[in-house]
Design an enzyme around this catalytic site. Sequence first.
Site, PDB file in Angstrom:
ATOM      1  N   HIS A  88       4.602  -2.184  -0.231  1.00  0.00           N
ATOM      2  CA  HIS A  88       4.497  -3.543   0.326  1.00  0.00           C
ATOM      3  C   HIS A  88       5.216  -3.601   1.669  1.00  0.00           C
ATOM      4  O   HIS A  88       4.739  -4.238   2.616  1.00  0.00           O
ATOM      5  CB  HIS A  88       5.144  -4.562  -0.616  1.00  0.00           C
ATOM      6  CG  HIS A  88       4.450  -4.705  -1.934  1.00  0.00           C
ATOM      7  ND1 HIS A  88       4.991  -4.241  -3.109  1.00  0.00           N
ATOM      8  CD2 HIS A  88       3.265  -5.265  -2.251  1.00  0.00           C
ATOM      9  CE1 HIS A  88       4.161  -4.506  -4.103  1.00  0.00           C
ATOM     10  NE2 HIS A  88       3.108  -5.125  -3.616  1.00  0.00           N
ATOM     11  N   MET A 138       1.023  -9.066  -5.705  1.00  0.00           N
ATOM     12  CA  MET A 138       1.387  -9.575  -7.027  1.00  0.00           C
ATOM     13  C   MET A 138       2.895  -9.400  -7.251  1.00  0.00           C
ATOM     14  O   MET A 138       3.361  -9.385  -8.388  1.00  0.00           O
ATOM     15  CB  MET A 138       0.581  -8.864  -8.110  1.00  0.00           C
ATOM     16  CG  MET A 138      -0.921  -9.113  -7.950  1.00  0.00           C
ATOM     17  SD  MET A 138      -1.864  -8.947  -9.463  1.00  0.00           S
ATOM     18  CE  MET A 138      -1.544  -7.264  -9.853  1.00  0.00           C
ATOM     19  N   SER A 198       4.293   2.070  -6.739  1.00  0.00           N
ATOM     20  CA  SER A 198       3.493   1.103  -7.488  1.00  0.00           C
ATOM     21  C   SER A 198       4.461   0.250  -8.281  1.00  0.00           C
ATOM     22  O   SER A 198       5.485   0.750  -8.772  1.00  0.00           O
ATOM     23  CB  SER A 198       2.551   1.843  -8.457  1.00  0.00           C
ATOM     24  OG  SER A 198       2.109   0.953  -9.468  1.00  0.00           O
ATOM     25  N   SER A 199       4.127  -1.022  -8.429  1.00  0.00           N
ATOM     26  CA  SER A 199       4.991  -1.905  -9.212  1.00  0.00           C
ATOM     27  C   SER A 199       5.105  -1.390 -10.643  1.00  0.00           C
ATOM     28  O   SER A 199       6.123  -1.579 -11.308  1.00  0.00           O
ATOM     29  CB  SER A 199       4.420  -3.315  -9.206  1.00  0.00           C
ATOM     30  OG  SER A 199       4.207  -3.724  -7.873  1.00  0.00           O
ATOM     31  N   VAL A 215       1.995   4.874   0.469  1.00  0.00           N
ATOM     32  CA  VAL A 215       3.394   5.279   0.684  1.00  0.00           C
ATOM     33  C   VAL A 215       3.879   5.949  -0.599  1.00  0.00           C
ATOM     34  O   VAL A 215       3.681   5.419  -1.705  1.00  0.00           O
ATOM     35  CB  VAL A 215       4.278   4.060   1.024  1.00  0.00           C
ATOM     36  CG1 VAL A 215       5.715   4.504   1.300  1.00  0.00           C
ATOM     37  CG2 VAL A 215       3.715   3.309   2.226  1.00  0.00           C
ATOM     38  N   GLN A 221      -4.176   1.545   1.032  1.00  0.00           N
ATOM     39  CA  GLN A 221      -5.214   2.548   0.705  1.00  0.00           C
ATOM     40  C   GLN A 221      -5.082   3.045  -0.734  1.00  0.00           C
ATOM     41  O   GLN A 221      -6.021   3.564  -1.309  1.00  0.00           O
ATOM     42  CB  GLN A 221      -5.102   3.711   1.708  1.00  0.00           C
ATOM     43  CG  GLN A 221      -5.948   4.932   1.423  1.00  0.00           C
ATOM     44  CD  GLN A 221      -7.454   4.639   1.473  1.00  0.00           C
ATOM     45  OE1 GLN A 221      -7.896   3.726   2.165  1.00  0.00           O
ATOM     46  NE2 GLN A 221      -8.229   5.422   0.728  1.00  0.00           N
ATOM     47  N   LYS A 222      -3.901   2.849  -1.340  1.00  0.00           N
ATOM     48  CA  LYS A 222      -3.720   3.292  -2.726  1.00  0.00           C
ATOM     49  C   LYS A 222      -4.769   2.644  -3.632  1.00  0.00           C
ATOM     50  O   LYS A 222      -5.241   3.255  -4.585  1.00  0.00           O
ATOM     51  CB  LYS A 222      -2.320   2.952  -3.218  1.00  0.00           C
ATOM     52  CG  LYS A 222      -2.114   3.359  -4.646  1.00  0.00           C
ATOM     53  CD  LYS A 222      -0.684   3.198  -5.055  1.00  0.00           C
ATOM     54  CE  LYS A 222      -0.595   3.275  -6.557  1.00  0.00           C
ATOM     55  NZ  LYS A 222      -1.264   2.149  -7.197  1.00  0.00           N
TER      56      LYS A 222
END
Length: 258
Positions: free
Chosen positions: A37, A30, A185-186, A176, A148-149
């Site tokens: 990523h 997204m 995370s974004s 990560v 995996q998050k």
Amino acid sequence: MKTVVTIADLREALAPARDRGDSVGLVPTMGAFHDGHGSLFRAAREECDTVVVSLFVNPAQFEKDVDLDAYPGDLEADMAFAAEAGVDLLFTPSAAELYPPGFQTWVEVEELGRRLEGEHRPGHFRGVATVCLKLLNLVQPTRAYFGQKDAQQVAVLRRMIDDLELELPLRVLPTVRDLDGLAFSSRNARLTPADRRLALALPRALETRDLEAARAELAGLDVDYVELVDLDPPVLAAAVRVGSTRLIDNVVLEKEKP
Ligand code: PAF
């Protein structure tokens, strides 16, 4: 790197790779790219001849418009990040392209999709499963890459793949983390410095790998859930709200499979 926005252009851009018999890696995203990523892009780059990344902030997986509107995004920066990571094809469709007028077919992974995240975000996994199935059908990758998050997302997609006989291997890469332990995370972009300090209780709690210790560590936060979850592999997972930001994270309780 080539960027395409329509399904017709995506198909045309993929045709030479199909003619060559390339292995194709798909990384559905997204956007708002970060090192999490980056690890998926790098793995796809190493393992596949052609790397396709989809960048689509999927309205169907957001319960509230306010959450969707607040989702971070910077297309220019994402394009530069993806090109630098060796991505061959970036697919950035509009919502109307993937959900045209008359769209009415949804994929629902029933039981798994209603627990944990599904309980707190009703309809979330219906949106995730539907868009992922569409992307898999469009790209027809050799492998698809996920983090995996989002352990429950991986479990939901594996269930869908098995139930619908898609015969597609999922590559799941370890979470990560930033230097302070917070998983990339974004949504981290929305944390103020004070929020971020509070949010660090989340990785600290999970690191204990012990439910009671994790609960104690999270005592001061607004916790949606913290649970031992019998996924493959089993995880200790939690979701918390810090200010207006909702964060999820988990740790694997058994050795991760290669
Ligand atoms: O994990 C995400 O970023 C999204 O849920 C996904 C898999 C791209 C589907 O929209």
